[in-house]
Design a protein around this motif. Structure first.
Motif, PDB file in Angstrom:
ATOM      1  N   TRP A   1       0.829  -1.218   0.000  1.00  0.00           N
ATOM      2  CA  TRP A   1       0.000   0.000   0.000  1.00  0.00           C
ATOM      3  C   TRP A   1       0.855   1.257   0.000  1.00  0.00           C
ATOM      4  O   TRP A   1       0.398   2.317  -0.460  1.00  0.00           O
ATOM      5  N   VAL A   2       2.085   1.169   0.507  1.00  0.00           N
ATOM      6  CA  VAL A   2       2.947   2.353   0.573  1.00  0.00           C
ATOM      7  C   VAL A   2       3.299   2.878  -0.812  1.00  0.00           C
ATOM      8  O   VAL A   2       3.739   4.026  -0.957  1.00  0.00           O
ATOM      9  N   ALA A   3       3.124   2.050  -1.841  1.00  0.00           N
ATOM     10  CA  ALA A   3       3.413   2.479  -3.209  1.00  0.00           C
ATOM     11  C   ALA A   3       2.141   2.725  -4.002  1.00  0.00           C
ATOM     12  O   ALA A   3       2.211   2.963  -5.212  1.00  0.00           O
ATOM     13  N   MET A   4       0.982   2.642  -3.334  1.00  0.00           N
ATOM     14  CA  MET A   4      -0.296   2.795  -4.029  1.00  0.00           C
ATOM     15  C   MET A   4      -0.883   4.184  -3.773  1.00  0.00           C
ATOM     16  O   MET A   4      -1.058   4.574  -2.623  1.00  0.00           O
ATOM     17  N   ALA A   5      -1.157   4.893  -4.822  1.00  0.00           N
ATOM     18  CA  ALA A   5      -1.811   6.196  -4.714  1.00  0.00           C
ATOM     19  C   ALA A   5      -2.764   6.321  -5.907  1.00  0.00           C
ATOM     20  O   ALA A   5      -2.471   5.810  -6.987  1.00  0.00           O
ATOM     21  N   PRO A   6      -3.913   6.933  -5.723  1.00  0.00           N
ATOM     22  CA  PRO A   6      -4.343   7.689  -4.537  1.00  0.00           C
ATOM     23  C   PRO A   6      -5.255   6.916  -3.591  1.00  0.00           C
ATOM     24  O   PRO A   6      -5.846   7.507  -2.712  1.00  0.00           O
ATOM     25  N   LYS A   7      -5.394   5.593  -3.765  1.00  0.00           N
ATOM     26  CA  LYS A   7      -6.335   4.847  -2.938  1.00  0.00           C
ATOM     27  C   LYS A   7      -5.656   3.614  -2.327  1.00  0.00           C
ATOM     28  O   LYS A   7      -5.914   2.481  -2.740  1.00  0.00           O
ATOM     29  N   PRO A   8      -4.789   3.807  -1.350  1.00  0.00           N
ATOM     30  CA  PRO A   8      -4.134   2.645  -0.737  1.00  0.00           C
ATOM     31  C   PRO A   8      -5.072   1.794   0.114  1.00  0.00           C
ATOM     32  O   PRO A   8      -4.907   0.583   0.209  1.00  0.00           O
ATOM     33  N   GLY A   9      -6.076   2.431   0.732  1.00  0.00           N
ATOM     34  CA  GLY A   9      -7.005   1.681   1.586  1.00  0.00           C
ATOM     35  C   GLY A   9      -7.782   0.613   0.836  1.00  0.00           C
ATOM     36  O   GLY A   9      -7.798  -0.554   1.239  1.00  0.00           O
ATOM     37  N   PRO A  10      -8.457   0.957  -0.272  1.00  0.00           N
ATOM     38  CA  PRO A  10      -9.166  -0.072  -1.040  1.00  0.00           C
ATOM     39  C   PRO A  10      -8.256  -1.178  -1.543  1.00  0.00           C
ATOM     40  O   PRO A  10      -8.696  -2.326  -1.692  1.00  0.00           O
ATOM     41  N   TYR A  11      -6.995  -0.862  -1.797  1.00  0.00           N
ATOM     42  CA  TYR A  11      -6.057  -1.898  -2.238  1.00  0.00           C
ATOM     43  C   TYR A  11      -5.852  -2.940  -1.140  1.00  0.00           C
ATOM     44  O   TYR A  11      -5.825  -4.145  -1.403  1.00  0.00           O
ATOM     45  N   VAL A  12      -5.716  -2.490   0.097  1.00  0.00           N
ATOM     46  CA  VAL A  12      -5.577  -3.425   1.222  1.00  0.00           C
ATOM     47  C   VAL A  12      -6.831  -4.287   1.357  1.00  0.00           C
ATOM     48  O   VAL A  12      -6.751  -5.505   1.610  1.00  0.00           O
ATOM     49  N   LYS A  13      -7.988  -3.666   1.188  1.00  0.00           N
ATOM     50  CA  LYS A  13      -9.240  -4.421   1.266  1.00  0.00           C
ATOM     51  C   LYS A  13      -9.300  -5.506   0.189  1.00  0.00           C
ATOM     52  O   LYS A  13      -9.737  -6.647   0.442  1.00  0.00           O
ATOM     53  N   GLU A  14      -8.844  -5.186  -1.001  1.00  0.00           N
ATOM     54  CA  GLU A  14      -8.840  -6.162  -2.093  1.00  0.00           C
ATOM     55  C   GLU A  14      -7.935  -7.349  -1.763  1.00  0.00           C
ATOM     56  O   GLU A  14      -8.287  -8.506  -2.008  1.00  0.00           O
ATOM     57  N   MET A  15      -6.775  -7.076  -1.196  1.00  0.00           N
ATOM     58  CA  MET A  15      -5.857  -8.163  -0.826  1.00  0.00           C
ATOM     59  C   MET A  15      -6.428  -8.996   0.329  1.00  0.00           C
ATOM     60  O   MET A  15      -6.246 -10.212   0.387  1.00  0.00           O
ATOM     61  N   GLN A  16      -7.110  -8.340   1.259  1.00  0.00           N
ATOM     62  CA  GLN A  16      -7.749  -9.069   2.357  1.00  0.00           C
ATOM     63  C   GLN A  16      -8.811 -10.024   1.824  1.00  0.00           C
ATOM     64  O   GLN A  16      -8.920 -11.168   2.273  1.00  0.00           O
ATOM     65  N   ASP A  17      -9.580  -9.566   0.853  1.00  0.00           N
ATOM     66  CA  ASP A  17     -10.613 -10.422   0.262  1.00  0.00           C
ATOM     67  C   ASP A  17     -10.005 -11.614  -0.463  1.00  0.00           C
ATOM     68  O   ASP A  17     -10.619 -12.683  -0.546  1.00  0.00           O
ATOM     69  N   ALA A  18      -8.794 -11.442  -1.001  1.00  0.00           N
ATOM     70  CA  ALA A  18      -8.149 -12.543  -1.711  1.00  0.00           C
ATOM     71  C   ALA A  18      -7.829 -13.710  -0.784  1.00  0.00           C
ATOM     72  O   ALA A  18      -7.725 -14.859  -1.223  1.00  0.00           O
ATOM     73  N   ALA A  19      -7.674 -13.431   0.504  1.00  0.00           N
ATOM     74  CA  ALA A  19      -7.371 -14.490   1.466  1.00  0.00           C
ATOM     75  C   ALA A  19      -8.618 -15.154   2.024  1.00  0.00           C
ATOM     76  O   ALA A  19      -8.513 -16.177   2.722  1.00  0.00           O
ATOM     77  N   MET A  20      -9.791 -14.615   1.737  1.00  0.00           N
ATOM     78  CA  MET A  20     -11.018 -15.095   2.365  1.00  0.00           C
ATOM     79  C   MET A  20     -11.294 -16.566   2.046  1.00  0.00           C
ATOM     80  O   MET A  20     -11.776 -17.319   2.895  1.00  0.00           O
ATOM     81  N   PHE A  21     -10.986 -16.983   0.821  1.00  0.00           N
ATOM     82  CA  PHE A  21     -11.238 -18.371   0.444  1.00  0.00           C
ATOM     83  C   PHE A  21     -10.499 -19.329   1.383  1.00  0.00           C
ATOM     84  O   PHE A  21     -11.052 -20.327   1.854  1.00  0.00           O
ATOM     85  N   TYR A  22      -9.238 -19.006   1.677  1.00  0.00           N
ATOM     86  CA  TYR A  22      -8.432 -19.909   2.505  1.00  0.00           C
ATOM     87  C   TYR A  22      -8.739 -19.758   3.994  1.00  0.00           C
ATOM     88  O   TYR A  22      -8.681 -20.737   4.740  1.00  0.00           O
TER      89      TYR A  22
END
Length: 468
Positions: free
Chosen positions: A140-161
């Motif tokens: 997220w430190v390299a993501m602009a202008p929306k780092p928060g939604p990027y973290v949410k997307e990665m969190q959702d990627a782990a939901m299956f496991y």
């Protein structure tokens, strides 16, 4: 033991905070020293000493590969904290310098993901996969202008496991359930932290020196200034033509021709019908003088890309796992000697067909394309992950089929497997074929569009049909 581990974690955070303050204060004056570990670094310390410490403590209880993975995650967060401490007292550097500053975090992410790939036979593979799928959120430190939604997307990627861990241990060991909750809490808290302190991207200091990677900065004297640009090209002389004739004379002749108006066509030669190609077929076969004009476009030959390195195909029994890997165009792959405790893992198989005979524990298709699977009986689960255009046929029974991140999946059920549960996530073009009394199959699509409403106490989700 848990309290002691938490205490050690908090002490490590405090020591890291003091080191950052001392290192920043040594060369930056009072302003850099007093404000180096600013508000958002202290808030990040709260994230480390809170959800991350809880996740690490529970990982110690589970032990094994989960603990090793947690230690790597701890290092990743430590690397990111060092970056935040630098940003809090330094101005944003140039892109090359920023890439060097991000390198430790990037390497930590790669190490976490590589550990999962090297331990696919681990009994805690679902734990490792949950972490591996979501750890890119630290980018997220390299993501602009929306780092928060990027973290949410990665969190959702782990939901299956994470859901699979909950399913496997819900009735067996509550420690794993607590582990999932603690791990998910890390990313939830991180989203709140980003929203409060880094809404549009990593916040850099407005004062202080420009940040530089350790050992990678410019020399003390500064880099030499670039050479001044060369003189501009001389202005184009419009009075000179490429043919060497005098410019004013040519222009005057041109304007004189234009001023003739309709009389300008009087100098053209008349072409009779017998000289026209479209009215005289005999002229079409003759080769006329070469016509000047633009040449037809001929695409330049492109350099052929170097072929991807192909790995040797594998079909072998390794312990209790049948490995089927890197198969290309193999239509007669058969596994005969199976046992109930064995599993089948097919990885990167393209345009191939695999038949599994007998009763087996589980089957997994991972990253396969145009793959066909036929099997007798599975007592556990059949998984399809990251695949495209696969076909599965059940001869006997199977309790569960899981389809995840897959585009194009046809499942042919037998009469004995009609009670099978099909669980899908992030997939499309899924169809289940159910046998009829006459032996034919009826194709039924799996819903991909859903409607969710609030009924006053909970969310209710139902499948919807797309109006055509």
């Amino acid at each position: 033991m848990a309290d002691l581990a938490g205490l050690v974690q908090r002490l490590e955070v405090a020591v890291g905070r003091l080191e950052s303050m001392s290192s920043s204060g040594g060369g930056g004056g009072p302003a850099a020293g007093s404000g180096a570990v600013g508000v958002y670094v202290e808030a990040y310390d709260g994230l480390i000493s809170g959800p991350l410490a809880q996740y690490f403590t529970l990982s110690q209880k589970i032990g094994g590969d989960v603990l090793k993975h947690a230690e790597m995650m701890k290092q990743a967060f430590t690397s990111q904290r060092q970056l935040l401490a630098t940003a809090s007292c330094s101005q944003k550097p140039s892109d090359p310098a920023l890439t060097a500053l991000l390198a430790p975090v990037s390497k930590a992410i790669q190490d976490v993901q590589a550990f999962r790939e090297k331990n696919r036979s681990s009994p805690f593979f679902n734990h490792l996969s949950a972490v591996s799928e979501s750890v890119p959120a630290l980018g997220w430190v390299a993501m602009a202008p929306k780092p928060g939604p990027y973290v949410k997307e990665m969190q959702d990627a782990a939901m299956f496991y994470t859901n699979r861990v909950l399913k496997d241990y819900k009735e067996k060991d509550k420690t794993h359930v607590e582990w999932v909750n603690a791990y998910v809490c890390i990313w939830t808290e991180l989203q709140g932290y980003i929203k409060q302190h880094h809404t549009t991207g990593l916040s850099w200091s407005k004062t202080g020196p420009v940040a530089a990677a350790a050992g990678g900065g410019a020399p003390r004297g500064g880099a030499p200034a670039p050479p001044p640009p060369g003189p501009p090209p001389p202005p184009m002389d419009l009075d000179k033509s490429s043919g060497g004739d005098s410019g004013p004379t040519n222009r005057n002749a041109l304007f004189a021709s234009i001023n003739k108006g309709a009389d300008i066509t009087k100098g053209l030669k008349h072409v009779s019908d017998n000289q026209k190609t479209h009215k005289n077929p005999e002229l079409r076969g003759q080769t006329g003088p070469s016509v000047s004009g633009p040449k037809p476009f001929t695409p330049r030959p492109t350099a052929t890309a170097s072929p991807a390195r192909s790995l040797p195909p594998v079909l072998e029994l390794d312990g209790k796992k049948w490995k089927v890997e890197n198969q290309e165009g193999a239509q007669n792959l058969v596994i005969n000697d199976t046992e109930l405790k064995q599993v089948v893992y097919a990885f990167k198989c393209n345009n191939s067909t695999l038949q599994v005979k007998g009763k087996i524990n589980s089957i997994t298709l991972d990253n396969c394309k145009k793959m066909g699977l036929v099997f007798d009986d599975v007592v556990g689960i059949v998984e399809v992950i990251n695949c495209r255009d696969v076909k599965i046929q059940v001869i006997g029974k199977v309790p569960t089929i899981s389809i995840n991140k897959t585009d194009g999946c046809h499942v042919y059920l037998s009469k004995d497997s009609l009670s099978c549960e099909i669980v899908s996530a992030k997939s499309s073009e899924m169809n289940v074929l159910v046998p009829n009394k006459d032996g034919e199959f009826t194709e039924i699509p799996v819903p991909e569009q859903f409607k969710t409403v609030w009924d006053g106490s909970k969310l209710v989700t139902t499948a919807t049909e797309i109006a055509g």
